[in-house]
Design a protein around this motif. Sequence first.
Motif, PDB file in Angstrom:
ATOM      1  N   MET A   1       0.846  -1.156   0.000  1.00 44.25           N
ATOM      2  CA  MET A   1       0.000   0.000   0.000  1.00 44.25           C
ATOM      3  C   MET A   1       0.906   1.239   0.000  1.00 44.25           C
ATOM      4  O   MET A   1       1.848   1.326   0.774  1.00 44.25           O
ATOM      5  CB  MET A   1      -0.873  -0.063   1.256  1.00 44.25           C
ATOM      6  N   THR A   2       0.570   2.171  -0.851  1.00 40.79           N
ATOM      7  CA  THR A   2       1.382   3.375  -0.958  1.00 40.79           C
ATOM      8  C   THR A   2       0.867   4.472  -0.031  1.00 40.79           C
ATOM      9  O   THR A   2      -0.253   4.400   0.487  1.00 40.79           O
ATOM     10  CB  THR A   2       1.370   3.923  -2.398  1.00 40.79           C
ATOM     11  N   ARG A   3       1.678   5.495   0.109  1.00 39.67           N
ATOM     12  CA  ARG A   3       1.301   6.677   0.892  1.00 39.67           C
ATOM     13  C   ARG A   3       0.006   7.273   0.327  1.00 39.67           C
ATOM     14  O   ARG A   3      -0.901   7.627   1.071  1.00 39.67           O
ATOM     15  CB  ARG A   3       2.458   7.677   0.813  1.00 39.67           C
ATOM     16  N   ASP A   4      -0.063   7.377  -0.990  1.00 37.27           N
ATOM     17  CA  ASP A   4      -1.251   7.927  -1.640  1.00 37.27           C
ATOM     18  C   ASP A   4      -2.488   7.057  -1.398  1.00 37.27           C
ATOM     19  O   ASP A   4      -3.593   7.576  -1.254  1.00 37.27           O
ATOM     20  CB  ASP A   4      -1.018   8.114  -3.144  1.00 37.27           C
ATOM     21  N   ASP A   5      -2.299   5.738  -1.368  1.00 35.76           N
ATOM     22  CA  ASP A   5      -3.419   4.834  -1.064  1.00 35.76           C
ATOM     23  C   ASP A   5      -3.969   5.130   0.324  1.00 35.76           C
ATOM     24  O   ASP A   5      -5.181   5.225   0.517  1.00 35.76           O
ATOM     25  CB  ASP A   5      -2.968   3.366  -1.109  1.00 35.76           C
ATOM     26  N   ILE A   6      -3.077   5.266   1.298  1.00 33.27           N
ATOM     27  CA  ILE A   6      -3.488   5.510   2.677  1.00 33.27           C
ATOM     28  C   ILE A   6      -4.231   6.840   2.778  1.00 33.27           C
ATOM     29  O   ILE A   6      -5.307   6.926   3.375  1.00 33.27           O
ATOM     30  CB  ILE A   6      -2.272   5.471   3.620  1.00 33.27           C
ATOM     31  N   ILE A   7      -3.679   7.867   2.148  1.00 37.65           N
ATOM     32  CA  ILE A   7      -4.293   9.194   2.185  1.00 37.65           C
ATOM     33  C   ILE A   7      -5.642   9.189   1.464  1.00 37.65           C
ATOM     34  O   ILE A   7      -6.570   9.892   1.875  1.00 37.65           O
ATOM     35  CB  ILE A   7      -3.329  10.251   1.616  1.00 37.65           C
ATOM     36  N   SER A   8      -5.779   8.363   0.436  1.00 38.83           N
ATOM     37  CA  SER A   8      -7.061   8.305  -0.280  1.00 38.83           C
ATOM     38  C   SER A   8      -8.188   7.791   0.609  1.00 38.83           C
ATOM     39  O   SER A   8      -9.347   8.124   0.404  1.00 38.83           O
ATOM     40  CB  SER A   8      -6.937   7.433  -1.534  1.00 38.83           C
ATOM     41  N   VAL A   9      -7.848   6.987   1.609  1.00 42.58           N
ATOM     42  CA  VAL A   9      -8.853   6.452   2.527  1.00 42.58           C
ATOM     43  C   VAL A   9      -9.024   7.362   3.742  1.00 42.58           C
ATOM     44  O   VAL A   9     -10.135   7.675   4.143  1.00 42.58           O
ATOM     45  CB  VAL A   9      -8.466   5.027   3.001  1.00 42.58           C
ATOM     46  N   LEU A  10      -7.911   7.812   4.310  1.00 40.58           N
ATOM     47  CA  LEU A  10      -7.955   8.522   5.587  1.00 40.58           C
ATOM     48  C   LEU A  10      -7.927  10.037   5.475  1.00 40.58           C
ATOM     49  O   LEU A  10      -8.263  10.721   6.429  1.00 40.58           O
ATOM     50  CB  LEU A  10      -6.768   8.090   6.458  1.00 40.58           C
ATOM     51  N   GLY A  11      -7.482  10.532   4.339  1.00 39.91           N
ATOM     52  CA  GLY A  11      -7.231  11.969   4.245  1.00 39.91           C
ATOM     53  C   GLY A  11      -5.849  12.255   4.820  1.00 39.91           C
ATOM     54  O   GLY A  11      -5.077  11.333   5.089  1.00 39.91           O
ATOM     55  N   PRO A  12      -5.528  13.512   5.023  1.00 41.86           N
ATOM     56  CA  PRO A  12      -4.203  13.850   5.556  1.00 41.86           C
ATOM     57  C   PRO A  12      -3.988  13.249   6.945  1.00 41.86           C
ATOM     58  O   PRO A  12      -4.859  13.371   7.811  1.00 41.86           O
ATOM     59  CB  PRO A  12      -4.215  15.377   5.632  1.00 41.86           C
ATOM     60  N   VAL A  13      -2.875  12.571   7.115  1.00 46.65           N
ATOM     61  CA  VAL A  13      -2.530  11.981   8.417  1.00 46.65           C
ATOM     62  C   VAL A  13      -1.059  12.226   8.717  1.00 46.65           C
ATOM     63  O   VAL A  13      -0.260  12.497   7.816  1.00 46.65           O
ATOM     64  CB  VAL A  13      -2.828  10.463   8.481  1.00 46.65           C
ATOM     65  N   ASP A  14      -0.724  12.088   9.962  1.00 52.39           N
ATOM     66  CA  ASP A  14       0.639  12.253  10.447  1.00 52.39           C
ATOM     67  C   ASP A  14       1.574  11.225   9.787  1.00 52.39           C
ATOM     68  O   ASP A  14       1.171  10.094   9.530  1.00 52.39           O
ATOM     69  CB  ASP A  14       0.599  12.063  11.972  1.00 52.39           C
ATOM     70  N   GLU A  15       2.805  11.642   9.563  1.00 47.22           N
ATOM     71  CA  GLU A  15       3.790  10.742   8.938  1.00 47.22           C
ATOM     72  C   GLU A  15       4.019   9.477   9.765  1.00 47.22           C
ATOM     73  O   GLU A  15       4.231   8.399   9.210  1.00 47.22           O
ATOM     74  CB  GLU A  15       5.120  11.475   8.713  1.00 47.22           C
ATOM     75  N   ALA A  16       3.989   9.608  11.083  1.00 46.80           N
ATOM     76  CA  ALA A  16       4.175   8.438  11.947  1.00 46.80           C
ATOM     77  C   ALA A  16       3.044   7.436  11.751  1.00 46.80           C
ATOM     78  O   ALA A  16       3.269   6.223  11.732  1.00 46.80           O
ATOM     79  CB  ALA A  16       4.264   8.866  13.407  1.00 46.80           C
ATOM     80  N   VAL A  17       1.831   7.943  11.586  1.00 42.81           N
ATOM     81  CA  VAL A  17       0.674   7.062  11.345  1.00 42.81           C
ATOM     82  C   VAL A  17       0.829   6.370   9.994  1.00 42.81           C
ATOM     83  O   VAL A  17       0.587   5.165   9.872  1.00 42.81           O
ATOM     84  CB  VAL A  17      -0.649   7.852  11.422  1.00 42.81           C
ATOM     85  N   LEU A  18       1.252   7.125   8.995  1.00 38.84           N
ATOM     86  CA  LEU A  18       1.493   6.528   7.669  1.00 38.84           C
ATOM     87  C   LEU A  18       2.491   5.382   7.777  1.00 38.84           C
ATOM     88  O   LEU A  18       2.276   4.296   7.214  1.00 38.84           O
ATOM     89  CB  LEU A  18       2.019   7.579   6.693  1.00 38.84           C
ATOM     90  N   ALA A  19       3.577   5.614   8.499  1.00 34.37           N
ATOM     91  CA  ALA A  19       4.613   4.587   8.643  1.00 34.37           C
ATOM     92  C   ALA A  19       4.072   3.376   9.388  1.00 34.37           C
ATOM     93  O   ALA A  19       4.320   2.229   8.977  1.00 34.37           O
ATOM     94  CB  ALA A  19       5.821   5.167   9.369  1.00 34.37           C
ATOM     95  N   ASP A  20       3.335   3.612  10.481  1.00 32.48           N
ATOM     96  CA  ASP A  20       2.779   2.492  11.252  1.00 32.48           C
ATOM     97  C   ASP A  20       1.843   1.648  10.403  1.00 32.48           C
ATOM     98  O   ASP A  20       1.871   0.415  10.463  1.00 32.48           O
ATOM     99  CB  ASP A  20       2.029   3.003  12.484  1.00 32.48           C
ATOM    100  N   ILE A  21       1.025   2.306   9.603  1.00 29.79           N
ATOM    101  CA  ILE A  21       0.093   1.584   8.739  1.00 29.79           C
ATOM    102  C   ILE A  21       0.856   0.786   7.688  1.00 29.79           C
ATOM    103  O   ILE A  21       0.560  -0.392   7.455  1.00 29.79           O
ATOM    104  CB  ILE A  21      -0.900   2.561   8.077  1.00 29.79           C
ATOM    105  N   ALA A  22       1.839   1.401   7.077  1.00 27.83           N
ATOM    106  CA  ALA A  22       2.628   0.712   6.049  1.00 27.83           C
ATOM    107  C   ALA A  22       3.324  -0.521   6.618  1.00 27.83           C
ATOM    108  O   ALA A  22       3.428  -1.551   5.945  1.00 27.83           O
ATOM    109  CB  ALA A  22       3.633   1.669   5.438  1.00 27.83           C
ATOM    110  N   LEU A  23       3.786  -0.428   7.860  1.00 24.09           N
ATOM    111  CA  LEU A  23       4.501  -1.542   8.480  1.00 24.09           C
ATOM    112  C   LEU A  23       3.613  -2.744   8.783  1.00 24.09           C
ATOM    113  O   LEU A  23       4.117  -3.842   8.991  1.00 24.09           O
ATOM    114  CB  LEU A  23       5.194  -1.081   9.761  1.00 24.09           C
TER     115      LEU A  23
END
Length: 80
Positions: A1-23
């Motif tokens: 899942m890419t950063r853009d994929d995550i943002i497409s679902v959640l909207g703008p989120v903190d970088e730490a949250v993006l990393a946690d989700i990706a992991l």
Amino acid sequence: MTRDDIISVLGPVDEAVLADIALTGASLGELREAFAWIGADEALVNEGRHLPGARVARLIEILEPPEEDDGPRAPAAGFE
């Protein structure tokens, strides 16, 4: 899942949250499912949906705001 994929679902989120989700290694579909559970868990249970799997549950943990802490608790009577 890419950063853009995550943002497409959640909207703008903190970088730490993006990393946690990706992991988590979760798929975009699992992220969408976690997001749905956060917004309407009671409704989904009432529909007869199965409880979230391990990855979806981990995503929910990451995304849910922490429960409010009422502060320090008073000691029980007689236990000061």
